[in-house]
Design an enzyme around this catalytic site. Structure first.
Site, short mmCIF file in Angstrom:
data_model
loop_
_atom_site.label_atom_id
_atom_site.label_comp_id
_atom_site.label_asym_id
_atom_site.label_seq_id
_atom_site.Cartn_x
_atom_site.Cartn_y
_atom_site.Cartn_z
N ILE A 428 0.81 -1.22 0.00
CA ILE A 428 0.00 0.00 0.00
C ILE A 428 0.84 1.27 0.00
O ILE A 428 0.32 2.37 -0.10
CB ILE A 428 -0.95 0.03 1.21
CG1 ILE A 428 -0.18 -0.09 2.53
CG2 ILE A 428 -2.01 -1.04 1.09
CD1 ILE A 428 -1.06 0.00 3.76
N GLY A 429 2.16 1.13 0.08
CA GLY A 429 3.01 2.31 0.05
C GLY A 429 4.47 1.91 0.05
O GLY A 429 4.84 0.82 0.49
N GLY A 431 8.58 3.76 0.30
CA GLY A 431 9.46 4.90 0.43
C GLY A 431 10.89 4.50 0.25
O GLY A 431 11.20 3.36 -0.11
N GLY A 434 11.62 1.96 3.33
CA GLY A 434 10.74 0.85 3.68
C GLY A 434 9.56 0.71 2.76
O GLY A 434 9.20 1.63 2.01
N VAL A 436 5.40 -0.61 2.82
CA VAL A 436 4.28 -0.77 3.77
C VAL A 436 3.26 -1.71 3.17
O VAL A 436 2.82 -1.53 2.03
CB VAL A 436 3.62 0.59 4.08
CG1 VAL A 436 2.51 0.40 5.11
CG2 VAL A 436 4.65 1.57 4.61
N LYS A 451 5.27 -1.81 8.17
CA LYS A 451 6.36 -1.12 7.47
C LYS A 451 7.62 -1.98 7.58
O LYS A 451 8.20 -2.12 8.65
CB LYS A 451 6.60 0.25 8.09
CG LYS A 451 7.75 1.02 7.43
CD LYS A 451 7.95 2.37 8.09
CE LYS A 451 9.13 3.12 7.46
NZ LYS A 451 9.35 4.43 8.12
N ASP A 557 10.67 15.58 8.12
CA ASP A 557 10.30 15.05 6.80
C ASP A 557 8.79 15.11 6.62
O ASP A 557 8.16 14.13 6.16
CB ASP A 557 10.80 13.61 6.64
CG ASP A 557 10.76 13.14 5.19
OD1 ASP A 557 10.71 14.01 4.29
OD2 ASP A 557 10.76 11.92 4.95
#
Length: 640
Positions: A428-429, A431, A434, A436, A451, A557
């Site tokens: 679902i995500g 970066g 990491g 997620v 994560k 951030d």
């Protein structure tokens, strides 16, 4: 409209939405039949209706959906036969009709008519006949499950050509032909499936000996079950092959309720190098066989083992007392009449002098090897300690248990199962440090966000420390809620670090402000009031972090992708991997991930709390550092 509380029937008027390409109504309380009009949706690519109370047959009109790629009808009350036309939609890559009341046979040309098939689930139905060998023509097949049906005859012997195959389930059928070598032939045929992770063949009619080729199964395999079949004799020649203990990813081994004989491999008494790789073993069941010899002490040396069943065999000698053997509820040795010793709760007779002497001789040999090994290790550690003493002394966060005591403990295996093996479909995500994944815990069916740190990325490992330090010291309704952290090893023996959070139903603010191409099919809009409330939520979170904590936390951030939205569109600030922590009394930095010289965060964003950097910059310096990306407004003394 999945995962709501929708009831009633699916309206037939949906069939008039000629441009509709995605229809998801899963996990509701829908009843009635699947409307015939859905067959008119000529542009439909995804049809997802699982976890409802739909009944009746699957309409033949669905066979008209020539562009269909994803079909999910599992966990309903559908009955009747699957329309032949549905098997002829060549664009389908995901086909799941599991857990219904469907019956009939699978078409013999299944793999030819569905060449793009990747996932095929028909378990928990009433299918019968043969599993077609043509399924091997779908070269991209990764997951297939035929379990709990009435399939008969032998398993296809050409599944070994499926290089991408990860899971194969066929339990609870009547597969097998009573031929003595069929099990050997089938397992040998899977030797080329290098990505195989799970193989479930229990409750069938397989016969024969366990072949040597079991050692050639994928090194990625984590689940292999042959319970309740007709395997007999030895595995193979009177001993379990020691190669099976070289499967580093294995965490569950079940060989119970067969007719196995012989000793456990003698090699494990000296713990071969291949067996040292078996760091992830959690469950071992060899009960109800005819295995003999002493119980090796190595079984008590694996720290992750929580279930060990050696009952109803012919083991003799002393029962170990270390590791899993300390917990009476975690192991069983009943039905082995020649055992002695062990913990007092076993109530076994004391061991004779002969048995103790034999164990002592074996133990002395191991002690010598252990002493030599430890001496080398200690000397190496001393050298490293001298070289890195200053670096180690600066560490102020205990990595062994960053969120211990008040947080639940979750293992790698539990997170692996919760996220369906960290499946890309659950991603679902992502970066820089990491990825997620969405997951569901089996313990309480809680929906979570996991994560997983990319430890191979430079800086990812360091970001874990300040994030744990921040999350265990902050509590606010506008901050993401941490459930626990996991520091473990994966099934390959690699380090694994993850943070487990409360799942945010509405994703992140970035996707609402700048939706991707896929999400533009279902546009997301925020009105002025919602945007204002989100801004207020974020401001409240920062105010709490800066002024109302025991220590001041500077996020460093803050950006839309790090602002998560719950079901009520309440904002929660997340991702403290770059956070700085300051003493509330003197303002001195307690912990930081890296040097504060330079701008920290994400390119394109300057965190609103940048003024808390230990080395503040002038406006002109910021303009130079950013290579012109930051515009200086001298009139209003600010930056854009």
């Amino acid at each position: 409209m999945s995962r709501n509380n929708l009831g009633g029937k699916i309206p037939t008027e949906l069939g008039s939405l000629s441009n509709l390409s995605i229809l998801t109504l899963g996990d509701n309380r829908l009843t009635g039949t699947i409307p015939l009009s859905i067959g008119n949706l000529s542009n439909l690519r995804l049809l997802c209706l699982p976890y409802n109370n739909l009944e009746g047959s699957i309409p033949t009109q669905l066979g008209q959906l020539s562009k269909l790629e994803f079909l999910q009808l599992s966990v309903n009350n559908l009955s009747g036969m699957v329309p032949t036309s549905l098997y002829n939609i060549s664009s389908i890559y995901y086909f799941s009709i599991a857990d219904n009341q469907l019956h009939g046979i699978l078409p013999p040309d299944l793999g030819l008519t569905l060449p793009n098939l990747q996932v095929f689930f028909v378990s928990l139905n009433q299918f019968y006949g043969q599993i077609p060998s043509s399924i091997a023509n779908a070269k991209g097949l990764t997951q297939v499950n035929f379990a709990m049906n009435s399939f008969t005859s032998p398993m296809p012997m050409n599944l070994g050509t499926l290089d991408a195959l990860e899971t194969l389930g066929a339990s609870g059928n009547s597969l097998g032909t009573n031929q003595a070598n069929e099990l050997m032939s089938f397992l040998t045929s899977l030797s080329n499936c290098s990505n195989l992770q799970a193989l479930d063949l229990n409750i069938n009619d397989f016969k024969g000996f366990m072949p040597h080729s079991i050692a050639n199964l994928s090194t990625k395999i984590t689940w292999f079950s042959l319970e309740n079949n007709y395997t007999s004799g030895s595995i193979p020649l009177g001993a379990i092959p020691y190669q099976i203990f070289g499967l580093a990813s294995l965490f569950n081994l079940s060989l119970s309720q067969n007719h196995l004989t012989g000793l456990l491999p003698q090699e494990v008494g000296t713990i071969p190098m291949a067996f040292r790789q078996l760091k992830g073993i959690q469950e071992l069941d060899v009960s109800r066989n005819n295995l003999s010899g002493q119980i090796p002490r190595f079984l008590g040396e694996f720290r992750l083992v929580h279930y060990l069943n050696l009952s109803y065999n012919m083991f003799d000698g002393e029962v170990p007392i270390g590791g899993v053997f300390k917990n009476i509820s975690a192991f069983s040795v009943v039905g082995n009449s020649k055992l002695c010793g062990g913990i007092k709760l076993l109530q076994l007779p004391a061991c004779s002098i002969e048995v103790l002497n034999e164990r002592k001789r074996t133990s002395n040999h191991r002690v010598i090897v252990l002493v030599v090994t430890l001496t080398i290790v200690v000397l190496s550690l001393c050298i490293l300690a001298i070289l890195y003493q200053n670096k180690r002394s600066r560490k102020q966060v205990n990595l062994a248990s960053p969120l211990k005591n008040q947080y639940p403990q979750l293992s790698y295996g539990e997170l692996f199962q919760a996220t369906n093996g960290f499946s890309p479909s659950n991603l679902i995500g992502e970066g820089g440090y990491g990825s997620v994944y969405k997951g569901i815990l089996n313990s309480d069916e809680q929906i979570i966000a996991v994560k997983v740190l990319k430890l191979h990325e430079c800086g990812a490992n360091k970001s874990f420390v300040p994030e744990c330090e921040a999350l265990k010291n902050i509590r606010h309704r506008n901050l993401v809620k941490i459930i626990t952290a996991c520091l473990s090893i994966d099934f390959k023996g690699n380090d694994f670090k993850a943070l487990v959070f409360e799942f945010m139903k509405n994703g992140n603010l970035e996707n609402w402000l700048h939706p991707s191409l896929l999400e533009k099919h279902e546009p997301k809009n925020l009105n002025f009031v919602q945007r204002l409330n989100i801004a207020i939520d974020v401001a409240c979170a920062l105010d709490y972090l800066h002024h109302h904590c025991e220590m001041a936390f500077i996020h460093c951030d803050l950006k839309p992708s790090n602002i998560l939205l719950d079901g009520d569109l309440c904002a929660h600030v997340s991702d403290f991997g770059l956070a700085k922590i300051f003493s509330a009394t003197n303002g001195i930095s307690i912990h930081q991930q890296s040097s504060s010289i330079g701008i920290r965060g994400t390119i394109g964003y300057v965190a609103p709390d940048i003024k808390y950097l230990e080395h503040p910059y002038t406006l002109e310096e910021l303009k130079v550092i950013s290579e012109g990306a930051i515009e200086v407004d001298d009139k209003h003394n600010c930056v854009r």
